[in-house]
Scaffold this motif. Structure first.
Motif, PDB file in Angstrom:
ATOM      1  N   ARG A 101       0.842  -1.196   0.000  1.00  0.00           N
ATOM      2  CA  ARG A 101       0.000   0.000   0.000  1.00  0.00           C
ATOM      3  C   ARG A 101       0.883   1.255   0.000  1.00  0.00           C
ATOM      4  O   ARG A 101       1.992   1.260   0.528  1.00  0.00           O
ATOM      5  CB  ARG A 101      -0.901   0.021   1.236  1.00  0.00           C
ATOM      6  CG  ARG A 101      -1.694  -1.252   1.469  1.00  0.00           C
ATOM      7  CD  ARG A 101      -2.928  -1.320   0.614  1.00  0.00           C
ATOM      8  NE  ARG A 101      -3.937  -0.372   1.066  1.00  0.00           N
ATOM      9  CZ  ARG A 101      -5.036  -0.073   0.370  1.00  0.00           C
ATOM     10  NH1 ARG A 101      -5.242  -0.617  -0.818  1.00  0.00           N
ATOM     11  NH2 ARG A 101      -5.919   0.786   0.850  1.00  0.00           N
ATOM     12  N   SER A 102       0.358   2.333  -0.568  1.00  0.00           N
ATOM     13  CA  SER A 102       1.102   3.589  -0.577  1.00  0.00           C
ATOM     14  C   SER A 102       1.086   4.273   0.776  1.00  0.00           C
ATOM     15  O   SER A 102       1.968   5.079   1.080  1.00  0.00           O
ATOM     16  CB  SER A 102       0.535   4.532  -1.642  1.00  0.00           C
ATOM     17  OG  SER A 102      -0.836   4.809  -1.386  1.00  0.00           O
TER      18      SER A 102
ATOM     19  N   PHE B  28      -4.839   3.764  -3.068  1.00  0.00           N
ATOM     20  CA  PHE B  28      -3.807   3.431  -2.084  1.00  0.00           C
ATOM     21  C   PHE B  28      -3.179   2.067  -2.360  1.00  0.00           C
ATOM     22  O   PHE B  28      -2.235   1.680  -1.686  1.00  0.00           O
ATOM     23  CB  PHE B  28      -4.385   3.432  -0.666  1.00  0.00           C
ATOM     24  CG  PHE B  28      -4.731   4.809  -0.132  1.00  0.00           C
ATOM     25  CD1 PHE B  28      -4.286   5.955  -0.770  1.00  0.00           C
ATOM     26  CD2 PHE B  28      -5.509   4.949   1.010  1.00  0.00           C
ATOM     27  CE1 PHE B  28      -4.609   7.221  -0.275  1.00  0.00           C
ATOM     28  CE2 PHE B  28      -5.827   6.205   1.518  1.00  0.00           C
ATOM     29  CZ  PHE B  28      -5.383   7.339   0.863  1.00  0.00           C
ATOM     30  N   GLN B  29      -3.727   1.328  -3.319  1.00  0.00           N
ATOM     31  CA  GLN B  29      -3.205   0.003  -3.628  1.00  0.00           C
ATOM     32  C   GLN B  29      -2.050   0.113  -4.607  1.00  0.00           C
ATOM     33  O   GLN B  29      -2.174   0.736  -5.669  1.00  0.00           O
ATOM     34  CB  GLN B  29      -4.320  -0.872  -4.232  1.00  0.00           C
ATOM     35  CG  GLN B  29      -3.912  -2.285  -4.563  1.00  0.00           C
ATOM     36  CD  GLN B  29      -3.737  -3.170  -3.347  1.00  0.00           C
ATOM     37  OE1 GLN B  29      -4.108  -2.795  -2.245  1.00  0.00           O
ATOM     38  NE2 GLN B  29      -3.156  -4.337  -3.527  1.00  0.00           N
ATOM     39  N   GLU B  30      -0.916  -0.494  -4.282  1.00  0.00           N
ATOM     40  CA  GLU B  30       0.274  -0.403  -5.116  1.00  0.00           C
ATOM     41  C   GLU B  30       0.617  -1.709  -5.816  1.00  0.00           C
ATOM     42  O   GLU B  30       0.862  -1.740  -7.013  1.00  0.00           O
ATOM     43  CB  GLU B  30       1.473   0.042  -4.272  1.00  0.00           C
ATOM     44  CG  GLU B  30       1.364   1.464  -3.749  1.00  0.00           C
ATOM     45  CD  GLU B  30       1.490   2.516  -4.842  1.00  0.00           C
ATOM     46  OE1 GLU B  30       2.201   2.259  -5.839  1.00  0.00           O
ATOM     47  OE2 GLU B  30       0.881   3.587  -4.709  1.00  0.00           O
ATOM     48  N   SER B  31       0.647  -2.812  -5.064  1.00  0.00           N
ATOM     49  CA  SER B  31       1.070  -4.073  -5.663  1.00  0.00           C
ATOM     50  C   SER B  31       0.739  -5.202  -4.702  1.00  0.00           C
ATOM     51  O   SER B  31       0.009  -5.016  -3.721  1.00  0.00           O
ATOM     52  CB  SER B  31       2.575  -4.043  -5.969  1.00  0.00           C
ATOM     53  OG  SER B  31       2.973  -5.173  -6.715  1.00  0.00           O
ATOM     54  N   GLY B  32       1.278  -6.377  -4.998  1.00  0.00           N
ATOM     55  CA  GLY B  32       1.122  -7.526  -4.124  1.00  0.00           C
ATOM     56  C   GLY B  32       2.435  -8.279  -4.029  1.00  0.00           C
ATOM     57  O   GLY B  32       3.282  -8.207  -4.920  1.00  0.00           O
ATOM     58  N   VAL B  33       2.627  -8.998  -2.940  1.00  0.00           N
ATOM     59  CA  VAL B  33       3.801  -9.854  -2.771  1.00  0.00           C
ATOM     60  C   VAL B  33       3.323 -11.228  -2.334  1.00  0.00           C
ATOM     61  O   VAL B  33       2.200 -11.390  -1.855  1.00  0.00           O
ATOM     62  CB  VAL B  33       4.803  -9.282  -1.746  1.00  0.00           C
ATOM     63  CG1 VAL B  33       5.571  -8.118  -2.317  1.00  0.00           C
ATOM     64  CG2 VAL B  33       4.088  -8.874  -0.459  1.00  0.00           C
ATOM     65  N   PHE B  34       4.216 -12.215  -2.486  1.00  0.00           N
ATOM     66  CA  PHE B  34       3.817 -13.601  -2.326  1.00  0.00           C
ATOM     67  C   PHE B  34       4.697 -14.315  -1.304  1.00  0.00           C
ATOM     68  O   PHE B  34       5.802 -13.863  -0.994  1.00  0.00           O
ATOM     69  CB  PHE B  34       3.893 -14.299  -3.682  1.00  0.00           C
ATOM     70  CG  PHE B  34       3.168 -13.546  -4.763  1.00  0.00           C
ATOM     71  CD1 PHE B  34       1.788 -13.558  -4.828  1.00  0.00           C
ATOM     72  CD2 PHE B  34       3.867 -12.791  -5.690  1.00  0.00           C
ATOM     73  CE1 PHE B  34       1.116 -12.851  -5.805  1.00  0.00           C
ATOM     74  CE2 PHE B  34       3.207 -12.075  -6.674  1.00  0.00           C
ATOM     75  CZ  PHE B  34       1.818 -12.113  -6.732  1.00  0.00           C
TER      76      PHE B  34
ATOM     77  N   VAL C 229      10.973  -2.989   1.680  1.00  0.00           N
ATOM     78  CA  VAL C 229      11.572  -2.901   0.351  1.00  0.00           C
ATOM     79  C   VAL C 229      11.697  -4.326  -0.165  1.00  0.00           C
ATOM     80  O   VAL C 229      12.413  -5.145   0.421  1.00  0.00           O
ATOM     81  CB  VAL C 229      12.943  -2.217   0.393  1.00  0.00           C
ATOM     82  CG1 VAL C 229      13.523  -2.093  -1.014  1.00  0.00           C
ATOM     83  CG2 VAL C 229      12.839  -0.848   1.053  1.00  0.00           C
ATOM     84  N   SER C 230      10.976  -4.630  -1.249  1.00  0.00           N
ATOM     85  CA  SER C 230      11.094  -5.933  -1.896  1.00  0.00           C
ATOM     86  C   SER C 230      11.971  -5.763  -3.130  1.00  0.00           C
ATOM     87  O   SER C 230      12.320  -4.636  -3.498  1.00  0.00           O
ATOM     88  CB  SER C 230       9.710  -6.459  -2.287  1.00  0.00           C
ATOM     89  OG  SER C 230       9.241  -5.815  -3.460  1.00  0.00           O
ATOM     90  N   PRO C 231      12.345  -6.843  -3.809  1.00  0.00           N
ATOM     91  CA  PRO C 231      13.190  -6.677  -4.987  1.00  0.00           C
ATOM     92  C   PRO C 231      12.601  -5.770  -6.060  1.00  0.00           C
ATOM     93  O   PRO C 231      13.350  -5.104  -6.772  1.00  0.00           O
ATOM     94  CB  PRO C 231      13.352  -8.118  -5.508  1.00  0.00           C
ATOM     95  CG  PRO C 231      13.262  -8.959  -4.269  1.00  0.00           C
ATOM     96  CD  PRO C 231      12.224  -8.276  -3.425  1.00  0.00           C
ATOM     97  N   SER C 232      11.274  -5.697  -6.165  1.00  0.00           N
ATOM     98  CA  SER C 232      10.684  -4.906  -7.247  1.00  0.00           C
ATOM     99  C   SER C 232       9.832  -3.731  -6.777  1.00  0.00           C
ATOM    100  O   SER C 232       9.331  -2.976  -7.616  1.00  0.00           O
ATOM    101  CB  SER C 232       9.830  -5.801  -8.149  1.00  0.00           C
ATOM    102  OG  SER C 232       8.756  -6.369  -7.410  1.00  0.00           O
ATOM    103  N   TYR C 233       9.665  -3.559  -5.442  1.00  0.00           N
ATOM    104  CA  TYR C 233       8.803  -2.460  -4.995  1.00  0.00           C
ATOM    105  C   TYR C 233       9.070  -2.149  -3.527  1.00  0.00           C
ATOM    106  O   TYR C 233       9.463  -3.031  -2.756  1.00  0.00           O
ATOM    107  CB  TYR C 233       7.328  -2.834  -5.175  1.00  0.00           C
ATOM    108  CG  TYR C 233       6.463  -1.669  -5.623  1.00  0.00           C
ATOM    109  CD1 TYR C 233       6.460  -1.272  -6.953  1.00  0.00           C
ATOM    110  CD2 TYR C 233       5.680  -0.962  -4.720  1.00  0.00           C
ATOM    111  CE1 TYR C 233       5.687  -0.208  -7.383  1.00  0.00           C
ATOM    112  CE2 TYR C 233       4.902   0.105  -5.130  1.00  0.00           C
ATOM    113  CZ  TYR C 233       4.914   0.481  -6.465  1.00  0.00           C
ATOM    114  OH  TYR C 233       4.150   1.547  -6.877  1.00  0.00           O
ATOM    115  N   ALA C 234       8.822  -0.890  -3.154  1.00  0.00           N
ATOM    116  CA  ALA C 234       8.921  -0.460  -1.764  1.00  0.00           C
ATOM    117  C   ALA C 234       7.595   0.169  -1.370  1.00  0.00           C
ATOM    118  O   ALA C 234       7.126   1.100  -2.036  1.00  0.00           O
ATOM    119  CB  ALA C 234      10.060   0.540  -1.588  1.00  0.00           C
ATOM    120  N   ALA C 235       6.962  -0.334  -0.294  1.00  0.00           N
ATOM    121  CA  ALA C 235       5.644   0.163   0.100  1.00  0.00           C
ATOM    122  C   ALA C 235       5.304  -0.381   1.486  1.00  0.00           C
ATOM    123  O   ALA C 235       6.095  -1.096   2.114  1.00  0.00           O
ATOM    124  CB  ALA C 235       4.584  -0.261  -0.931  1.00  0.00           C
TER     125      ALA C 235
END
Length: 474
Positions: A150-151, A170-176, A196-202
């Motif tokens: 989330r942002s 407010f939704q940015e992405s998902g992680v697994f 901070v994930s490999p492809s996104y920070a949120a």
């Protein structure tokens, strides 16, 4: 119905009605869906039209080299192994504020009610930016369940209009499960972590991450042997003995290590394992610490012992496994959006991609053709018609995966809210799709004056990129 009939009349020419040697007889068109026939909803329809569909495009070592280039040169990616052992305040603040601050336009909640200024300020204050320490030790963790990024640190879903409940701003992405993260900050209420994930920070709910050492986290990521999820998603076997691992969802491209050496006659969570793979999953203790536990993944589930070979046939088969899935902005609705869709298709073949279209379409790691205002409509059309299956076509805010041509006209599969086309009487008609859909490319309209082809920004082709090649040439 008259609108759809008019629409079909406009688009039927694109549905392979001309008899040629390699084409099927005239198809029976489905009503109201851009002149698509039932046959075109199967990957095999498009695979049969390809030359050398099973030829390997990139080998494993070439893909690993491309992934390394992506992590090294693409600023949207984060190589967690290379982050310093201590994070300073400015770095963490830049990550958090990089998602934006207070929205500049009014927002509405899921019931259509305006979000008050006081509510917005409370959400912003929950970030507690003033509490970011001057220096902190870098903390690592593993995601233990599919979770939203989330942002801002809140579950409140917000929308730009009172009649929209799909695009949560407010939704940015998902992680697994199994995704490594660096935990950089905590919200004031303690329920959220900024990761901070490999492809996104949120922001992520803290309950979805377990904290461990770097050795634990990266040891798990590197562990072998493993299974790769090759279905749209699979689930672990139900178990009442370990509820956190019961029917846990694993999405396409997720890599889970096998629990090697598990005694053959020892049950896993009360069940004999001979019909399933014993996999190792991260778990979260009550204090938030990282642990590991066995779970069962049925042997007949759609998984593989390694990443699939990168071939046109596999790209098409993987893409069509999502056909009809509900569109989910930022991985909402337990689905994915356009960039998440193509990213997970390619991830099942070991190819890493940036999260967003704006980064995917310009990444220095990929061979691509970039278009500018200097490109004429004729040149854009020529490029679109020359696109090959597996190519990714980027327009502002959207990406489509090319699946082939019928009578020389390009077709795509994409995760989309809908399609706008011109009718024979020069009207623009919007068909609400809200799903992973098959459509022709040429008729799609971006606005009153421009088509999708007019607005193309790049075409990315996953293929070898020689060091001497200019990145603007596909």
């Amino acid at each position: 119905m008259n609108v759809f009939r008019n629409l079909l009349a406009t688009l039927c020419v694109l549905a392979a009605l001309t008899a040629v040697a390699r084409e099927a007889p005239p198809p029976v068109l489905l009503p109201g869906v851009l002149g698509v026939s039932e046959a075109q909803l199967a990957a095999d329809f498009w695979i049969a039209r390809q030359d050398q569909a099973d030829k390997v495009i990139l080998g494993r070592s070439e893909i690993e080299a491309q992934n390394a280039k992506l992590m090294r040169e693409d600023e949207s990616m984060h190589d967690l192994r290379k982050l310093p052992s201590r994070l300073n305040r400015q770095q963490v603040k830049d990550w958090i504020e990089g998602l934006g601050d207070a929205p500049s336009s009014p927002l509405h909640d899921v019931d259509g009610k305006p979000v008050s200024a006081d509510a917005m300020q409370a959400i912003l204050a929950n970030r507690q930016l003033d509490a970011i320490p001057a220096v902190q030790a870098t903390r690592y963790g593993l995601v233990v369940q599919r979770a939203d990024l989330r942002s801002l640190p809140t579950r409140l879903r917000v929308f730009r209009s009172d009649d929209d409940t799909d695009i949560d701003r407010f939704q940015e992405s998902g992680v697994f499960p199994g995704t490594p993260v660096v935990i950089a900050h905590a919200s004031a209420d303690g329920r959220w972590w900024f990761v901070v994930s490999p492809s996104y920070a949120a922001w992520i709910e803290a309950r979805s991450v377990a904290i461990g050492t770097a050795e634990q986290v990266f040891g798990y990521v590197d562990k072998s042997p493993y299974r790769i999820v090759t279905g749209a998603s699979v689930r672990t076997v139900f178990t009442r003995e370990a509820p956190a691992l019961s029917e846990l969802q694993l999405d396409m491209g997720v890599r889970v290590p096998l629990w090697t050496g598990w005694p053959a006659d020892t049950p896993v969570n009360g069940q004999h394992a001979y019909t399933a793979h014993v996999i190792e999953l991260p778990t979260r203790a009550a204090d938030g610490s990282l642990g590991f536990a066995p779970a069962l993944l049925q042997k007949n589930a759609d998984t593989a012992a390694d990443y699939l070979p990168l071939t046109r046939s596999n790209i098409l088969r993987q893409a069509f496994k999502f056909l009809g899935e509900r569109y989910g902005w930022g991985h909402a609705y337990n689905g994915r959006d356009c960039s998440g869709f193509v990213g997970e298709v390619y991830r099942s073949m070991g190819v890493m991609m940036p999260r967003n279209t704006s980064d995917q379409g310009v990444s220095p790691a990929f061979a691509k053709r970039v278009f500018t205002e200097a490109d004429t409509p004729a040149r854009l059309s020529e490029a679109a018609h020359a696109a090959e299956p597996g190519d990714l076509v980027y327009i502002p805010g959207h990406v489509m995966l090319v699946i082939g041509r019928i009578n020389g006209e390009p077709w795509v599969i994409h995760d989309t809210t809908g399609a706008t086309v011109r009718t024979v009487d020069d009207r623009r008609v919007r068909v609400k799709l809200n799903a992973v859909s098959v459509t022709p490319l040429v008729p799609l309209q971006f606005n009153d004056r421009e088509s999708y082809i007019d607005r193309m920004r790049s075409i990315v082709r996953i293929r070898p990129l020689p060091a001497t090649e200019a990145p603007n040439h596909p």
